[in-house]
Scaffold this active site. Structure first.
Site, PDB file in Angstrom:
ATOM      1  N   GLY A   1       0.835  -1.205   0.000  1.00  0.00           N
ATOM      2  CA  GLY A   1       0.000   0.000   0.000  1.00  0.00           C
ATOM      3  C   GLY A   1       0.862   1.244   0.000  1.00  0.00           C
ATOM      4  O   GLY A   1       2.000   1.238   0.476  1.00  0.00           O
TER       5      GLY A   1
ATOM      6  N   ARG B   1      -7.611  -1.875   3.815  1.00  0.00           N
ATOM      7  CA  ARG B   1      -7.205  -0.622   4.435  1.00  0.00           C
ATOM      8  C   ARG B   1      -8.335  -0.151   5.358  1.00  0.00           C
ATOM      9  O   ARG B   1      -9.512  -0.294   5.046  1.00  0.00           O
ATOM     10  CB  ARG B   1      -6.904   0.450   3.388  1.00  0.00           C
ATOM     11  CG  ARG B   1      -5.557   0.280   2.687  1.00  0.00           C
ATOM     12  CD  ARG B   1      -4.409   0.538   3.650  1.00  0.00           C
ATOM     13  NE  ARG B   1      -3.095   0.416   3.034  1.00  0.00           N
ATOM     14  CZ  ARG B   1      -2.371  -0.685   3.029  1.00  0.00           C
ATOM     15  NH1 ARG B   1      -2.850  -1.806   3.576  1.00  0.00           N
ATOM     16  NH2 ARG B   1      -1.171  -0.704   2.482  1.00  0.00           N
TER      17      ARG B   1
ATOM     18  N   GLY C   1      -1.052  -8.570   8.698  1.00  0.00           N
ATOM     19  CA  GLY C   1      -1.300  -9.407   7.523  1.00  0.00           C
ATOM     20  C   GLY C   1      -0.050 -10.021   6.922  1.00  0.00           C
ATOM     21  O   GLY C   1      -0.061 -11.173   6.492  1.00  0.00           O
ATOM     22  N   SER C   2       1.044  -9.278   6.881  1.00  0.00           N
ATOM     23  CA  SER C   2       2.267  -9.788   6.261  1.00  0.00           C
ATOM     24  C   SER C   2       3.284 -10.277   7.292  1.00  0.00           C
ATOM     25  O   SER C   2       4.437 -10.548   6.956  1.00  0.00           O
ATOM     26  CB  SER C   2       2.921  -8.688   5.407  1.00  0.00           C
ATOM     27  OG  SER C   2       3.340  -7.603   6.225  1.00  0.00           O
TER      28      SER C   2
ATOM     29  N   HIS D   1      -2.835  -5.025  12.450  1.00  0.00           N
ATOM     30  CA  HIS D   1      -2.298  -4.928  11.090  1.00  0.00           C
ATOM     31  C   HIS D   1      -1.080  -5.837  10.920  1.00  0.00           C
ATOM     32  O   HIS D   1       0.042  -5.374  10.662  1.00  0.00           O
ATOM     33  CB  HIS D   1      -1.930  -3.478  10.752  1.00  0.00           C
ATOM     34  CG  HIS D   1      -1.878  -3.230   9.265  1.00  0.00           C
ATOM     35  ND1 HIS D   1      -2.057  -1.985   8.710  1.00  0.00           N
ATOM     36  CD2 HIS D   1      -1.666  -4.071   8.213  1.00  0.00           C
ATOM     37  CE1 HIS D   1      -1.954  -2.054   7.396  1.00  0.00           C
ATOM     38  NE2 HIS D   1      -1.719  -3.321   7.073  1.00  0.00           N
TER      39      HIS D   1
ATOM     40  N   GLU E   1      -4.347   3.867  13.156  1.00  0.00           N
ATOM     41  CA  GLU E   1      -3.536   2.742  13.604  1.00  0.00           C
ATOM     42  C   GLU E   1      -2.351   3.288  14.381  1.00  0.00           C
ATOM     43  O   GLU E   1      -1.628   4.127  13.853  1.00  0.00           O
ATOM     44  CB  GLU E   1      -3.049   1.906  12.410  1.00  0.00           C
ATOM     45  CG  GLU E   1      -4.170   1.171  11.707  1.00  0.00           C
ATOM     46  CD  GLU E   1      -3.679   0.288  10.557  1.00  0.00           C
ATOM     47  OE1 GLU E   1      -2.444   0.298  10.272  1.00  0.00           O
ATOM     48  OE2 GLU E   1      -4.509  -0.407   9.954  1.00  0.00           O
TER      49      GLU E   1
ATOM     50  N   ARG F   1     -14.290  -3.525 -10.428  1.00  0.00           N
ATOM     51  CA  ARG F   1     -14.494  -2.690 -11.608  1.00  0.00           C
ATOM     52  C   ARG F   1     -14.928  -3.484 -12.830  1.00  0.00           C
ATOM     53  O   ARG F   1     -15.694  -3.000 -13.666  1.00  0.00           O
ATOM     54  CB  ARG F   1     -13.207  -1.923 -11.922  1.00  0.00           C
ATOM     55  CG  ARG F   1     -12.818  -0.914 -10.849  1.00  0.00           C
ATOM     56  CD  ARG F   1     -11.520  -0.218 -11.209  1.00  0.00           C
ATOM     57  NE  ARG F   1     -11.137   0.764 -10.207  1.00  0.00           N
ATOM     58  CZ  ARG F   1     -10.004   1.467 -10.242  1.00  0.00           C
ATOM     59  NH1 ARG F   1      -9.153   1.282 -11.237  1.00  0.00           N
ATOM     60  NH2 ARG F   1      -9.731   2.336  -9.284  1.00  0.00           N
ATOM     61  N   GLN F   2     -14.413  -4.710 -12.952  1.00  0.00           N
ATOM     62  CA  GLN F   2     -14.722  -5.530 -14.121  1.00  0.00           C
ATOM     63  C   GLN F   2     -14.486  -6.997 -13.805  1.00  0.00           C
ATOM     64  O   GLN F   2     -13.806  -7.327 -12.837  1.00  0.00           O
ATOM     65  CB  GLN F   2     -13.832  -5.113 -15.303  1.00  0.00           C
ATOM     66  CG  GLN F   2     -12.351  -5.238 -15.008  1.00  0.00           C
ATOM     67  CD  GLN F   2     -11.496  -4.615 -16.096  1.00  0.00           C
ATOM     68  OE1 GLN F   2     -11.989  -3.949 -16.991  1.00  0.00           O
ATOM     69  NE2 GLN F   2     -10.197  -4.852 -16.035  1.00  0.00           N
ATOM     70  N   PRO F   3     -15.074  -7.898 -14.597  1.00  0.00           N
ATOM     71  CA  PRO F   3     -14.840  -9.337 -14.383  1.00  0.00           C
ATOM     72  C   PRO F   3     -13.365  -9.680 -14.541  1.00  0.00           C
ATOM     73  O   PRO F   3     -12.648  -9.048 -15.326  1.00  0.00           O
ATOM     74  CB  PRO F   3     -15.678  -9.991 -15.486  1.00  0.00           C
ATOM     75  CG  PRO F   3     -16.705  -8.962 -15.843  1.00  0.00           C
ATOM     76  CD  PRO F   3     -16.037  -7.640 -15.695  1.00  0.00           C
TER      77      PRO F   3
END
Length: 278
Positions: A35, A195, A245-246, A243, A224, A136-138
């Site tokens: 991010g 986020r 996640g990683s 936070h 945070e 936004r789209q397939p």
């Protein structure tokens, strides 16, 4: 007097160039994250500063954490641990600490990018009946997990689990608000590992306390760290992580190496292994 610094490594939220000690000679920023909403992008563009970041390398770790958070929230693991520690565990009761299972469920993923797809891959073996996604789209890669592209409203109305894995943008900021939660099932579990700013936390608190949704699991918040007296932390049906996640040893090691290599390449004018295109 210290000489101006041409490059900086950082992951500090709210990093602003106008208050930075690096001075006008700053040419390169290398952030240890995928991010970049913590960076002053407009000023960076204006000054032509190159930015390195760490995409891809944290996908698996973040997906694993998301699944762990979903299971912990849906099966009420933090409550169970607390009951054991506080002496609340007594004789067997049929509905004590019952939660929600993935088998036969419908899971909705908002944002089927790298991490979203990795989450979906890990959830399918649990016996998920339908995997819905919106964006936004397939996405052609959705075929791999039998993903169904649907409008956001349909995803919210039909999903037993709603997982947010989209990037933060002007379109997604505050996406999860009162109207959003009103469309969800009262038995649905909400998970956000993208986020914090994607969620209106006041509206989430209202949805949880009013029984509009069953539970929520968050690995990201605004701000945070979240203040210890924040109302969400007082709720049994809201699991909040710091936070992480990683946060695996291997992933953080790879991220650190990539961050350093991005910085060195930027200083020497070479192509960065992972440069953010602005």
């Amino acid at each position: 007097m210290l000489e101006p610094i041409p490059a900086v490594i950082g992951r500090k939220a709210g990093y602003t160039l106008d208050r930075s000690p690096e001075g006008p000679n700053l040419k390169v920023i290398s952030t240890m994250s995928v991010g970049f909403d913590h960076l002053a992008i407009d000023e960076i563009k204006k000054r032509g500063i190159r930015v390195g970041y760490t995409p891809d390398v944290l996908t698996d770790a973040t997906a694993e954490l998301t699944v762990a958070l979903l299971l912990a929230t849906a099966r009420r693991l933090p409550e169970g641990i607390q009951e054991v520690k506080s002496g609340g565990w007594s004789s067997w009761k049929p509905l004590w600490l019952c939660g929600y299972g993935l088998s036969g469920s419908t899971v909705g993923v908002i944002g089927l990018g790298r991490i979203g797809l990795a989450i979906a891959r890990r959830l399918k073996p649990f016996g998920v009946k339908r995997l819905l996604y919106s964006g936004r789209q397939p996405k052609p890669q959705a075929q791999e997990v039998d993903g169904e592209y649907v409008p956001l409203d349909s995803l919210l109305c039909e999903s037993d689990f709603v997982v947010v894995s989209c990037a933060l943008s002007p379109e997604t900021q505050g996406l999860c608000d009162k109207a959003f939660f009103t469309k969800m099932k009262t038995t649905a579990v909400f998970i956000n590992t993208s986020r914090g700013a994607v969620v209106n936390q006041e509206d989430l608190y209202e949805a949880l306390t009013a029984g509009q949704i069953a539970a929520a699991g968050l690995d990201v918040t605004t701000p945070e760290p979240l203040p210890t007296d924040h109302p969400l932390l007082a709720l049994k049906n809201c699991v909040v992580l710091p936070h992480i996640g990683s946060a695996t040893y291997s992933t953080r090691g790879i991220m650190a190496k990539l961050t350093a290599n991005n910085l060195l390449a930027g200083l020497t004018g070479e192509a960065m292994p992972s440069e953010l295109k602005l």
